[in-house]
Design a protein around this motif. Sequence first.
Motif, PDB file in Angstrom:
ATOM      1  N   SER A  29      -6.580   2.132   0.913  1.00 52.82           N
ATOM      2  CA  SER A  29      -7.695   1.582   1.880  1.00 52.82           C
ATOM      3  C   SER A  29      -8.411   0.205   1.291  1.00 52.82           C
ATOM      4  N   VAL A  51      -5.698   7.793  -2.130  1.00 52.77           N
ATOM      5  CA  VAL A  51      -6.659   7.316  -0.629  1.00 52.77           C
ATOM      6  C   VAL A  51      -7.258   5.982  -0.990  1.00 52.77           C
ATOM      7  N   ARG A  99       0.872  -1.179   0.064  1.00 55.41           N
ATOM      8  CA  ARG A  99      -0.129  -0.025  -0.078  1.00 55.41           C
ATOM      9  C   ARG A  99       0.665   1.220  -0.019  1.00 55.41           C
TER      10      ARG A  99
END
Length: 412
Positions: A331, A327, A120
């Motif tokens: 997530s 974002v 990530r």
Amino acid sequence: MSDEPELRRRLGLSDSVVIGLGSMVGAGIFAALAPAAAAAGSWLLLALGIAAVVAYCNATSSARLAAVYPVSGGTYVYGRERLGDFWGYLAGWGFVVGKTASCAAMALTVGSYAWPEQARAVAVGAVVVITAINYAGVQKSALATRVIVGAVLVVLAVVAAVCFAGDHGGAAALPDRIGPRGVLEAAGLLFFAFAGYARIATLGEEVRDPGRTIPRAIALALGIALAVYAVVAVAVLLVLGSAGLAAGADPLARAVTAAGVDGLAPVVRVGAVLAAAGSLLALILGVSRTTLAMARDGHLPRALAAVHPKYEVPHRAELAVGLIVAVVAASFDIRAAIGFSSFAVLAYYLIANISAGTLSVSENRPARAIPIIGALGCGVVALSLPMSSVIAGAAVLAVGAIAYWARKFATR
């Protein structure tokens, strides 16, 4: 005559083809084959063929529409002009949210191959770097994409050659219990890897001689991508079989190892990172242009319609898209991103095919069967995706529709 700032027409045929290839021959071939094989089993090639037919119809419809409306925005513009403001808005909304999810999937592919333990964080870093490249101007983006596509095609050619020549004794098939829905689900997942051809149309305002260049570029990019996918899929199936192909998230790296050349696996992983980065570059480019078009019409904040006076790019739209993608990448899960993206983008192309069906003979409309097959294919394949993707995609489209009508009633 509109006084909105316009983008400069600087892209020729070769750059347009490369941008389309950069959107297709990317993370899809590295990431979508495994879940598609799990859904379709030994019928994977049939699913690839179905995805290609739908993509061809979509490409033809998009090309004819782009020649009539050679401006930024793609089906957002086509739907608005041919079907009405709401349908154009819904297409644009579907494109922006679907491709935002697709951008996140590409970024996560970069992270998963480059540094799995910090996937990530690497994904967010990749988004930041690629947004900066796009901000500096579309010409630099086209050059970077050309380099990446060339490197990825070399890697895929090596994978195919090694697999065709290697050991095929370990190939194993999944149990033959796959039904039509599984094949259609696989086609929907593989469509994720084809959907980049229309990136050329979304850049219509920056293409030279768009009436001639856009249709040729779309056809060439789609044809090359289909040939590459078919060759790689056959080669990997020979080595791993459908069971081996479905067993992991890195099938191409495992295929060269199974073929007896395990030293090539790191090279394949580097190729996957380059491919995903190239797709991410072109995708953010296309999403920002649709955002620009929707902002010009007031469906998104008008501040996003600004064009940078020096770099001549929609810089605020690019920064906003980059932020949202970062974002989402931080997530969500890559498989969920692929399924959601496919549903939303198939809805986008459903509107494109319906729009193409309204073209007249003087507007060089496609053969009647093409938009019909394209629209039906988009609908059937979208509804065959995993139920969670269908529900999430339909819910987000509904939110967009509600927002549109709420704004309409509020301004009466």
